[in-house]
Motif scaffolding. Structure first.
Motif, short mmCIF file in Angstrom:
data_model
loop_
_atom_site.label_atom_id
_atom_site.label_comp_id
_atom_site.label_asym_id
_atom_site.label_seq_id
_atom_site.Cartn_x
_atom_site.Cartn_y
_atom_site.Cartn_z
N ALA A 180 1.20 -0.93 0.30
CA ALA A 180 -0.13 0.20 0.25
C ALA A 180 0.98 1.41 0.16
CB ALA A 180 -0.82 0.13 1.33
N THR A 181 1.76 1.32 0.68
CA THR A 181 2.85 2.67 0.41
C THR A 181 3.57 2.50 -0.92
OG1 THR A 181 3.49 2.57 2.59
CG2 THR A 181 5.10 3.07 1.92
N ALA A 182 3.62 1.21 -0.88
CA ALA A 182 4.40 1.82 -3.08
C ALA A 182 3.21 2.42 -3.72
CB ALA A 182 4.47 -0.05 -2.98
N VAL A 183 1.98 1.95 -4.00
CA VAL A 183 1.06 1.97 -3.95
C VAL A 183 0.66 4.41 -4.36
CG1 VAL A 183 -1.48 2.31 -4.34
CG2 VAL A 183 -0.33 0.19 -4.56
N PHE A 184 0.63 4.05 -3.20
CA PHE A 184 0.62 5.41 -3.05
C PHE A 184 1.84 6.41 -2.70
CE2 PHE A 184 1.43 9.11 1.03
CZ PHE A 184 -0.39 9.38 0.75
N VAL A 185 3.17 5.54 -3.08
CA VAL A 185 4.12 6.26 -3.47
C VAL A 185 3.68 6.98 -5.16
CG1 VAL A 185 6.46 6.27 -4.39
CG2 VAL A 185 5.32 6.66 -1.34
N LEU A 186 3.35 6.07 -5.86
CA LEU A 186 3.29 5.81 -7.31
C LEU A 186 1.80 6.82 -7.43
CD1 LEU A 186 3.24 2.17 -8.29
CD2 LEU A 186 4.72 4.08 -8.68
N VAL A 187 0.89 6.81 -6.03
CA VAL A 187 -0.29 8.13 -6.39
C VAL A 187 0.14 9.23 -6.93
CG1 VAL A 187 -2.54 8.27 -5.84
CG2 VAL A 187 -2.12 6.07 -6.31
N ILE A 188 1.49 9.15 -5.56
CA ILE A 188 1.50 10.81 -5.25
C ILE A 188 1.84 11.15 -6.80
CG2 ILE A 188 3.08 11.64 -4.42
CD1 ILE A 188 2.74 10.66 -1.48
N GLY A 189 3.01 10.62 -7.64
CA GLY A 189 3.57 10.67 -8.74
C GLY A 189 2.19 10.46 -9.54
N GLN A 190 1.90 10.08 -9.24
CA GLN A 190 -0.07 10.50 -10.66
C GLN A 190 -0.39 11.80 -10.52
OE1 GLN A 190 -2.57 8.28 -12.46
NE2 GLN A 190 -0.37 7.87 -12.73
N LEU A 191 -0.38 12.53 -8.61
CA LEU A 191 -0.86 13.19 -9.08
C LEU A 191 -0.37 14.51 -9.61
CD1 LEU A 191 -3.14 15.48 -6.96
CD2 LEU A 191 -1.44 15.13 -4.89
N PHE A 192 1.26 14.45 -8.71
CA PHE A 192 2.39 15.51 -9.58
C PHE A 192 2.20 15.32 -11.00
CE2 PHE A 192 6.52 15.95 -10.83
CZ PHE A 192 6.58 17.71 -10.98
N SER A 193 2.30 14.47 -11.82
CA SER A 193 2.05 14.21 -13.34
C SER A 193 0.60 14.97 -13.83
CB SER A 193 2.60 12.82 -13.96
OG SER A 193 1.32 12.09 -13.67
N ALA A 194 -0.58 14.37 -13.25
CA ALA A 194 -1.62 14.97 -13.03
C ALA A 194 -1.61 16.48 -13.27
CB ALA A 194 -2.80 14.72 -13.00
N LEU A 195 -0.92 17.12 -12.09
CA LEU A 195 -0.60 18.55 -12.01
C LEU A 195 -0.21 19.26 -13.12
CD1 LEU A 195 -0.84 18.88 -8.44
CD2 LEU A 195 -2.32 19.47 -9.68
N LEU A 196 1.14 18.49 -13.11
CA LEU A 196 1.73 19.16 -14.73
C LEU A 196 1.29 18.84 -15.93
CD1 LEU A 196 4.84 19.63 -15.01
CD2 LEU A 196 5.24 17.82 -14.86
N MET A 197 0.64 17.94 -16.09
CA MET A 197 -0.28 17.65 -17.49
C MET A 197 -1.19 19.08 -17.40
SD MET A 197 -0.62 13.73 -18.63
CE MET A 197 -1.62 13.55 -16.78
N TYR A 198 -1.95 18.86 -16.15
CA TYR A 198 -3.00 20.18 -16.98
C TYR A 198 -2.62 21.85 -15.93
CZ TYR A 198 -6.92 16.75 -16.91
OH TYR A 198 -7.68 15.54 -16.96
N GLY A 199 -1.40 22.15 -15.95
CA GLY A 199 -0.40 22.81 -16.72
C GLY A 199 -0.93 23.85 -15.29
N LYS A 200 -1.02 23.02 -14.09
CA LYS A 200 -1.11 23.54 -12.38
C LYS A 200 -0.17 23.93 -11.95
CE LYS A 200 -5.60 23.80 -13.41
NZ LYS A 200 -5.93 24.95 -13.70
N GLY A 243 -10.45 12.00 -10.69
CA GLY A 243 -8.85 12.12 -9.69
C GLY A 243 -8.37 11.86 -8.59
N GLY A 244 -8.52 13.01 -8.13
CA GLY A 244 -9.14 14.14 -7.41
C GLY A 244 -9.45 12.68 -5.86
N LEU A 245 -10.54 12.44 -6.08
CA LEU A 245 -11.52 11.81 -5.02
C LEU A 245 -10.98 10.77 -5.01
CD1 LEU A 245 -14.92 12.80 -6.14
CD2 LEU A 245 -13.89 13.62 -4.07
N THR A 246 -10.11 9.83 -6.50
CA THR A 246 -9.15 8.79 -6.18
C THR A 246 -8.15 9.21 -5.10
OG1 THR A 246 -9.77 8.02 -8.67
CG2 THR A 246 -8.11 7.04 -7.64
N PHE A 247 -7.34 10.24 -5.73
CA PHE A 247 -6.36 10.57 -4.74
C PHE A 247 -6.81 10.43 -3.01
CE2 PHE A 247 -3.76 13.46 -2.77
CZ PHE A 247 -2.21 12.62 -2.52
#
Length: 186
Positions: free
Chosen positions: A60-80, A160-164
């Motif tokens: 679950a910690t590995a998943v959480f680290v990957l999902v933090i990366g998901q949040l960062f990449s999503a914010l980056l892709m959306y120009g936020k 995505g935010g609710l998933t996070f």
């Protein structure tokens, strides 16, 4: 608004509603299964770990680290993220880190549902059970929304935010709790 956008809108609204209903159905089905299923108290263990709970905490910690990366990449892709521009490979990293997170989360979810079921003995455990059902329901809704065209611009980021948020709550009520009570043991 063009005629094409107006005619596509009811279809997009229907797609949004169906995705939300599918997610809600998954959440309820998981909760019902977890509640009526007789817990087996053992489902997943991996050599080298001290217990199935340790396996779950680390996966679950590995998943959480990957999902933090998901949040960062999503914010980056959306120009936020001011001053940062998404490299061309950001989308690929986002997709594959998401796939890896889902793959790693599967044994955790199977263990939680099969070995433990939906429990409500303490506030933490009850919150964890509810969050597990919520997380997979909103995840299903998000995946279905990704295939729909013409959705409102907020639909996928909110999903995505609710998933996070769901996964964060799951990690806080399980892995963090485990590490606080057992240390960073394997």
């Amino acid at each position: 608004m063009s005629a094409d956008q107006r005619t596509a809108r009811p279809d997009a609204t229907l797609g949004l509603i169906l995705a939300l209903l599918a997610g809600a159905a998954v959440s309820v089905a998981l909760g019902v299964y977890g509640k009526i299923h007789e817990p087996q108290f053992f489902a997943v263990n991996v050599a080298g770990f001290s217990s199935p709970t340790a396996v779950k905490a680390w996966l679950a910690t590995a998943v959480f680290v990957l999902v933090i990366g998901q949040l960062f990449s999503a914010l980056l892709m959306y120009g936020k993220l001011p001053g940062l521009t998404a490299p061309s490979w950001t989308g690929v990293v986002h997709v594959w880190s998401g796939r890896a997170a889902v793959l790693l989360s599967a044994p955790v979810a199977v263990h939680c549902l099969y070995a433990l079921g939906f429990q409500d003995g303490t506030a933490r455990v009850y919150a964890h059970s509810v969050l597990g059902c919520f997380f997979y329901g909103v995840f299903v809704a998000k995946m279905l929304l990704l295939t729909r065209k013409g959705l409102p611009g907020w639909a996928v980021p909110v999903a995505g935010g609710l998933t996070f948020a769901g996964l964060t709550g799951l990690w806080l009520t399980s892995s963090l709790w485990f590490f606080q009570n057992n240390g960073l043991t394997f």
